[in-house]
Enzyme design. Structure first.
Site, PDB file in Angstrom:
ATOM      1  N   HIS A 163       0.845  -1.196   0.000  1.00  0.00           N
ATOM      2  CA  HIS A 163       0.000   0.000   0.000  1.00  0.00           C
ATOM      3  C   HIS A 163       0.873   1.236   0.000  1.00  0.00           C
ATOM      4  O   HIS A 163       1.957   1.248   0.572  1.00  0.00           O
ATOM      5  CB  HIS A 163      -0.938   0.015   1.214  1.00  0.00           C
ATOM      6  CG  HIS A 163      -0.249  -0.150   2.535  1.00  0.00           C
ATOM      7  ND1 HIS A 163       0.239  -1.367   2.977  1.00  0.00           N
ATOM      8  CD2 HIS A 163       0.015   0.735   3.518  1.00  0.00           C
ATOM      9  CE1 HIS A 163       0.772  -1.224   4.173  1.00  0.00           C
ATOM     10  NE2 HIS A 163       0.660   0.051   4.525  1.00  0.00           N
TER      11      HIS A 163
ATOM     12  N   HIS B 213       1.258   5.088   1.174  1.00  0.00           N
ATOM     13  CA  HIS B 213       0.812   6.133   2.093  1.00  0.00           C
ATOM     14  C   HIS B 213       0.915   7.436   1.315  1.00  0.00           C
ATOM     15  O   HIS B 213       1.994   7.773   0.818  1.00  0.00           O
ATOM     16  CB  HIS B 213       1.729   6.221   3.318  1.00  0.00           C
ATOM     17  CG  HIS B 213       1.678   5.035   4.205  1.00  0.00           C
ATOM     18  ND1 HIS B 213       0.909   4.997   5.342  1.00  0.00           N
ATOM     19  CD2 HIS B 213       2.323   3.839   4.134  1.00  0.00           C
ATOM     20  CE1 HIS B 213       1.078   3.834   5.938  1.00  0.00           C
ATOM     21  NE2 HIS B 213       1.931   3.108   5.225  1.00  0.00           N
TER      22      HIS B 213
END
Length: 121
Positions: free
Chosen positions: A100, A102
């Site tokens: 993922h 940020h």
């Protein structure tokens, strides 16, 4: 596929404040924000870490960055600047083993991005 917190968000088994979704990705607000804007951009395909990215994943990984830039423009902070970070492994701070990005913005972000805990190590 390993069941992770993010898999459960993708499957709508647990709630999240979703700000963007398409066929490949989902973006939502981080529940522990480190900046005024802190979004997580995840692929819907489970890939545990950067080390697990395969040649066939190039499109989805590139698409994560496309979505980050798109959201930065749409949310009005692209010109002021923002940071995009992807951690890999426990020592980097990765706590959910589903890659993922940020996306952090909304304040000046210093460099290096040390925390007090890291400075003591």
């Amino acid at each position: 596929m390993s069941e992770t917190l993010f898999t459960k968000i993708i499957n709508r088994e647990i709630p999240a404040d979703i700000v963007y979704e398409d066929d490949l990705t989902l973006a939502f607000k981080d529940i522990n924000p480190q900046a005024p804007v802190h979004l997580l951009i995840i692929p819907k395909k489970h890939i545990a870490t950067i080390n697990d990215i395969e040649e066939g994943d190039r499109e989805v990984v590139g698409h994560l960055y496309y979505v980050a830039a798109k959201l930065a423009k749409e949310m009005g902070f692209a010109e002021d600047g923002y940071r995009v970070v992807m951690n890999c492994g426990e020592n980097s701070g990765q706590t959910v083993f589903h890659i993922h990005l940020h996306l952090l913005a909304g304040k000046p972000l210093g460099w290096p991005p040390y925390t007090d805990k890291m400075k003591q190590a």
